[in-house]
Structures are given as C-alpha cells and as structure tokens.
Design a protein around this motif. Sequence first.
Motif, PDB file in Angstrom:
ATOM      1  N   GLU A   1     -31.278  32.609   3.962  1.00 31.05           N
ATOM      2  CA  GLU A   1     -30.913  33.592   2.930  1.00 31.05           C
ATOM      3  C   GLU A   1     -30.222  32.929   1.741  1.00 31.05           C
ATOM      4  O   GLU A   1     -29.297  33.482   1.136  1.00 31.05           O
ATOM      5  CB  GLU A   1     -30.038  34.706   3.520  1.00 31.05           C
ATOM      6  CG  GLU A   1     -30.751  35.510   4.603  1.00 31.05           C
ATOM      7  CD  GLU A   1     -29.964  36.731   5.059  1.00 31.05           C
ATOM      8  OE1 GLU A   1     -29.195  37.276   4.241  1.00 31.05           O
ATOM      9  OE2 GLU A   1     -30.120  37.121   6.230  1.00 31.05           O
TER      10      GLU A   1
ATOM     11  N   ARG B   1     -35.417  34.935  -1.961  1.00 28.06           N
ATOM     12  CA  ARG B   1     -34.134  35.524  -2.334  1.00 28.06           C
ATOM     13  C   ARG B   1     -34.307  36.594  -3.408  1.00 28.06           C
ATOM     14  O   ARG B   1     -33.618  37.617  -3.401  1.00 28.06           O
ATOM     15  CB  ARG B   1     -33.179  34.447  -2.862  1.00 28.06           C
ATOM     16  CG  ARG B   1     -32.783  33.390  -1.882  1.00 28.06           C
ATOM     17  CD  ARG B   1     -31.906  33.920  -0.735  1.00 28.06           C
ATOM     18  NE  ARG B   1     -32.683  34.568   0.310  1.00 28.06           N
ATOM     19  CZ  ARG B   1     -32.558  35.833   0.707  1.00 28.06           C
ATOM     20  NH1 ARG B   1     -31.660  36.612   0.165  1.00 28.06           N
ATOM     21  NH2 ARG B   1     -33.304  36.333   1.665  1.00 28.06           N
TER      22      ARG B   1
ATOM     23  N   GLU C   1     -35.135  39.559  -1.834  1.00 27.33           N
ATOM     24  CA  GLU C   1     -34.154  39.886  -0.801  1.00 27.33           C
ATOM     25  C   GLU C   1     -34.788  39.973   0.590  1.00 27.33           C
ATOM     26  O   GLU C   1     -34.419  40.808   1.418  1.00 27.33           O
ATOM     27  CB  GLU C   1     -33.413  41.191  -1.140  1.00 27.33           C
ATOM     28  CG  GLU C   1     -32.623  41.099  -2.428  1.00 27.33           C
ATOM     29  CD  GLU C   1     -31.833  42.366  -2.731  1.00 27.33           C
ATOM     30  OE1 GLU C   1     -32.047  43.389  -2.044  1.00 27.33           O
ATOM     31  OE2 GLU C   1     -30.999  42.332  -3.645  1.00 27.33           O
TER      32      GLU C   1
END
Length: 441
Positions: free
Chosen positions: A68, A207, A210
Amino acid sequence: MDTAEIRDGLRDMGPAWLAGAIAAGPATIGSLVLAARFGYDLLWVVLLSAPAGFVGLLLAARLGTFTEQGIVATVEDRLGEGWAWLLVADTVIVSMVAQLLIMFTLAAISAQLLGLSTEVWAVVWAVVLAVGLAGGGYRVAEVGAKLVVTAVVLVFIATLVVVPPDPGAAVGGLVPSVPSGSATAITGVLGGAVHVTLLTMHTYTMRAREWDADDYGLAKFDAGASMLVAFGLYSIAIFLVVAGTLGGQAVTPTAGAAAAALEPVVGEAAVTLFLVGILGAAVSTLGGNTVVPPFLVADKLGWGTTVEDARYRGLLAATALISAAGGFVTGNFVPLLAQALVIGAVGTPFALALVLYLLHLGSAERRPSTALTAAGLAVFAIVSLAAGNSVREMVVGLMESVTPVAALSVLFAAVVGVATVALGAKFVLRRGESPAAEPAD
C-alpha cells in the motif's frame, strides 16, 4: 471467473492500461519494424513479449497492493536511502530519454500528416500534456490511455486485414532463432513490454486507485486485459503487417519509410492507417510516460503523488513542458527509439530484482506463488541476457568508433549491472533473517 466477475473487471480495470499505453508506443513500433527486417524469423520474440510484460505487471501490482505504498518508499524503508535514490535515478534517466524521443516522433508524424513544423507541434503537444495531466492528474491519463490504446489496437488490426500475412512463413518464425545483427531488435521488442518505467509506475497506479491486497485479483484481470490482450494484439498485428510486406527487403528502418513502402502493395489506405496508428501510439505513450518521473521524485521527497499536492502538480507540468525539447532532436527516429528501449532494458533488471527482493523478504502473505516467482526469474534472465547482448554490441562498436551516446549507455549499464549483482548478494546474505529485523543501509 463467471460472467458477473468479468463484467465487474471490465468496469473497474484501469491502472494496467496506463502501463499498456507506454508499452504500446512508437519505440515498440520502431523495434518491431527493425525485427521485421528479418522476415518472420523473430515472431517468437514478439509472442514472448506480452506474457513477459504480464508477469512484470503482476509482480509490481502485488508489491503495490500488499505494501500500500509506492516502490521508492518501500525500497527506502527496507533497504535504505541510497538504494532508493539509485532506483529514482535509473527510472528518471530512462523515462526522460524516452520522453524526448517519443515527443520527437509525435511531432514529426503530426507535421507529416497535418503540416506545420516539428518544433511547433512539439510545443503544442507539450502544452496539451501539461494542461491535461496537471489539471486532471492520474484519472485523465488512465481514461485517455484506455481510449487511445483501444483505438490504436483496432487501427493496426484493420491494417492487418488489409495486409494479410503468409501463414506458412509465419509458422517458421515460431522456432527461436537469433539472426546476425538482431540483438538490438530483440532487446527493443522485449524492452517495450518489460520496462523499468512500467514496473515502478505500476506500484503508484495501484495507490492512485486505492487498491489493496483484496484487489489483487482485479489487478490480475486488469494486467491480462491490457498486456496479454491489447498489447499482444498490437505488437503481433504490427509485426505481421511489416514482416509480411517488407521482410528481407533493404528498407530504410523508419516508420515513415515502412508505411510508404506499403503503398505499392496495398495503396494509400494502409499507409494512412499505419501513420495514424503511430500518432495514436505516441500520444498514449507520452500521456503515461509523463507521470513516471513525478511519481518517483515526489515519493522520494515525501510529497503527495496526486495533483492535490501543488508540488507534485508542478513536477507533472514541468515534465510535460520539458518534453517540448524533443521537437528539436534530429535524425532517424526509429533507430533512436530502439536505442532508447535498449537503454531501458539495461535499467530494467535492477528494478525487477528490487521487486522480487522486496516481495520475498516481506511477509509470507506478500510473497508471490512459486509459479509467479519462477516466471519472474525467467523474465529477469531473458531481459538480462537480451540487454547484455546489446551492451556487448555497443562495446564492440565503441572499439571502432567512440560516440557519446554509446559511451554513456555502456557506463549506465555498468552502474546498474553492479547494483543488480550487489542486490543479489544482499538477498542471499539476508534471506534467513526476519524481515522485521532488517536494518536499513
């Protein structure tokens, strides 16, 4: 995968299309034109490139979704600042060389199709890039990539219908062979699909959307649709068109010359389609490639990687505007683009080694399957071998005539080569350690 899952995947896919837009660019077209000069002999390389690119995207997607964060932050956390800066330098050098040469190609084709000068078109396209990307950010690049890549693939499939290949001769190209003088073409074709910019950027596009570990299945579908299907059709169609019409002929290795050489065989329609396809490929590639340096530099400096951060937005606009300098490049753009892919291929093993290192010294959940690991190592070996052959050709050339580009390319290859070997040694030494106990250098 059932119908509902396919429908959901088609609706939600996107990040891999930005990578596909960079892969399906004029540099790949240039490499395919060079490869087609050997007739169908290098068809096996073209067929190998899409699956190799797919494996690279899967590894990058896994790293991005399970950590992440972008790859630079992950490298800095796990290996230290020096390794992070080396990755930034590797990617930025490769991507900016490509940026200038792709802008040169786009401006030259625009001038050929629409008039005005190459320099004027370079400035126009640079401003369009700056306004579009700095204003809309990642989503503009992603939507544009999906639309333009789809259109470009359809254009080249249409060209293939107009210029059908010789099936019997094409079958012979399925048997791996390496004709004399084909190292640059082979490296360029593979480098178009497995590239340091694609590997690094793909962690940031995860990213931007998301996506996390729960979305890895969607990331696999996304990569398959973009790289295996769209890019695979794109590269195969171009290669078969050019190899079937011009293979074995002493044609000047430029996209314009290749298109013009089609005219006596199939008429103006195929020429126009071919040039429009190159134009679209250049537009899609520039849109994707422009976001790469800002992603990595902003991440290293601790800035945001979206246009909501004015510093990132400024980097994005500056990268787009700097690319206008590509309009002042001179020379034959196809060999130049192929050389850019060779430089990219030289920098790619280091990035791929970093991704594999970070995945395998992370948590057990993050580690890829044995099959994906084996495929990643195979791709690493193939790209390293191809890049090594190209560097060897450059070294031989330097013995005959020293040129700044070749000398800098060999120096760059030496630096990233040493770094890749050092990373491999580091992995062996630290393999038995707990990931949590790894100190930063």
